[in-house]
Design an enzyme around this catalytic site. Structure first.
Site, short mmCIF file in Angstrom:
data_model
loop_
_atom_site.label_atom_id
_atom_site.label_comp_id
_atom_site.label_asym_id
_atom_site.label_seq_id
_atom_site.Cartn_x
_atom_site.Cartn_y
_atom_site.Cartn_z
N CYS A 98 40.66 23.78 -36.01
CA CYS A 98 41.25 22.36 -35.42
C CYS A 98 43.31 23.90 -35.09
CB CYS A 98 41.19 21.36 -36.22
SG CYS A 98 41.70 20.07 -35.14
N ARG A 132 41.89 10.32 -30.26
CA ARG A 132 41.12 11.80 -31.21
C ARG A 132 39.75 12.27 -31.27
NH1 ARG A 132 45.06 13.57 -34.15
NH2 ARG A 132 43.23 14.52 -35.49
N HIS A 194 35.59 21.49 -39.21
CA HIS A 194 36.35 20.46 -40.83
C HIS A 194 34.51 20.37 -41.52
CE1 HIS A 194 40.50 20.16 -39.91
NE2 HIS A 194 39.91 19.82 -38.54
N1 GLN Z 1 46.27 19.65 -33.68
C1 GLN Z 1 45.38 19.13 -34.32
C2 GLN Z 1 44.60 17.94 -33.21
O1 GLN Z 1 44.68 17.86 -32.85
C3 GLN Z 1 45.68 18.30 -35.79
C4 GLN Z 1 44.57 18.42 -36.50
C5 GLN Z 1 43.45 19.03 -36.92
O2 GLN Z 1 44.31 20.36 -37.30
N2 GLN Z 1 42.87 18.12 -37.51
O3 GLN Z 1 44.50 17.09 -33.83
#
Ligand code: GLN
Length: 245
Positions: A98, A132, A194
Site C-alpha cells: 500500500c 476507499r 494487508h
Molecule cells: N496512501 C495510502 C492509500 O492509498 C495510505 C493507506 C495505506 O497505506 N493502507 O490510502
C-alpha cells in the site's frame, strides 16, 4: 537442514511509521520461517535518516497514512532510494504494501497534499481516488491464490514495463478498473494486500526468503515445513472473501 548457515537479514523500512492493518505480521512471518529452517533472523528497522545497510537479504515496507508518506517520501529522495533500487537490481528481495508500494513507484498524488515523488523502482504511478477500497481480496498469481485485505484510496496504474503481481478474483486491487493487483520486478513485489499478507500465504514468504538467500550466493532451496496451520488460515480467509464479495 537448509543449505545456509547464519542469518536472514530483514530490512524493515520505516517500521514505526509505515505499519498499519497488521503489516508487522509480515516481518514476523519472514523471521519465523527463517528460524524454522535454522537461520537466525536479524531484523533491522530503517527509519527516517537511517542509512540503508548493504547486507539486507529481504526488505519489508508496510502501509501508512498519507501524512506519514510525506516524511517518508522526503527521506527516500536521493541516495537512500538509489540504494534500495541498487539492492533490488542485485537480487535482494522486497515486499511492499500500500503506502510503501506507492512510494516505490514514480509518484503518489494524495487528495489534499503535494505530489509525493517515489523512487521509481516500480514502473507505476499512483493517485488518490474519490473513495476507499476496503475489503477482502483474492488474487490469482504465479504463487497460486493469494488472499489479503485492502484499505486504500490510492489508485495505481502500471506502466508499459510493469508486470502485475496477479489478477483480482475478489476485491479491487490496483485501481478497481483493469483487474490487476500489485506489481513484480525481479525479486521485488508491491501490492495492496494487508492482513498481514505473509502469515496466510506461506508460499510467498518462502519465495522472498529463498530469493534473498540466493542474492548472497546461496542455492535458494528451503526444506519444506508443516504448513497445516497456514493452510487453514488461507482457507478461512478465502472463504470469508468469497462470502463477503
Ligand atoms: N496512501 C495510502 C492509500 O492509498 C495510505 C493507506 C495505506 O497505506 N493502507 O490510502
Amino acid at each position: 537442514m537448509t543449505d545456509y548457515t547464519g542469518s536472514l537479514v530483514i530490512g524493515w523500512l520505516y517500521g514505526t511509521r509505515m505499519n498499519i492493518y497488521g503489516d508487522r505480521g509480515n516481518v514476523l512471518a519472514l523471521a519465523g520461517r527463517a528460524r524454522w529452517r535454522g537461520l537466525e533472523p536479524d531484523v533491522r528497522e530503517i527509519g527516517l535518516g537511517d542509512p540503508i545497510p548493504d547486507d539486507i537479504d529481504v526488505f519489508f515496507f508496510g502501509g501508512g497514512q498519507d501524512q506519514e508518506q510525506v516524511a517518508v517520501s522526503r527521506d527516500l529522495r536521493g541516495e537512500k532510494g538509489e540504494q534500495i533500487r541498487n539492492a533490488v537490481e542485485r537480487g535482494t528481495a522486497l515486499l511492499s504494501v500500500c503506502g510503501g508500494y506507492q512510494l516505490l513507484g514514480h509518484e503518489y498524488r494524495p487528495n489534499d497534499a503535494e505530489r509525493l515523488p517515489g523512487i521509481g523502482l516500480f514502473d507505476v504511478h499512483s493517485t488518490a481516488g474519490p473513495k476507499r477500497f476496503i475489503g477482502n481480496v483474492i488474487v490469482n498469481s504465479q504463487w497460486g491464490k493469494l488472499v489479503g485485505f485492502e484499505n486504500h484510496s490510492g489508485l495505481t496504474y502500471l506502466g508499459t514495463g510493469a508486470t502485475p503481481m496477479g489478477t483480482v478474483e475478489v476485491g479491487h486491487g490496483n485501481n478497481g478498473k483493469d483487474g490487476t493487483e500489485g506489481v513484480v520486478y525481479r525479486n521485488a513485489i508491491g501490492c495492496y494486500l494487508h492482513g498481514a499478507l505473509l502469515p496466510k500465504n506461506p508460499v510467498l514468504t518462502d519465495w522472498l526468503i529463498a530469493a534473498g538467500l540466493r542474492s548472497r550466493g546461496g542455492a535458494g532451496t528451503l526444506p519444506a515445513l508443516d504448513d497445516s496451520i497456514e493452510a487453514s488460515a488461507h482457507a478461512s480467509a478465502t472463504a470469508r472473501a468469497i462470502a463477503t464479495r
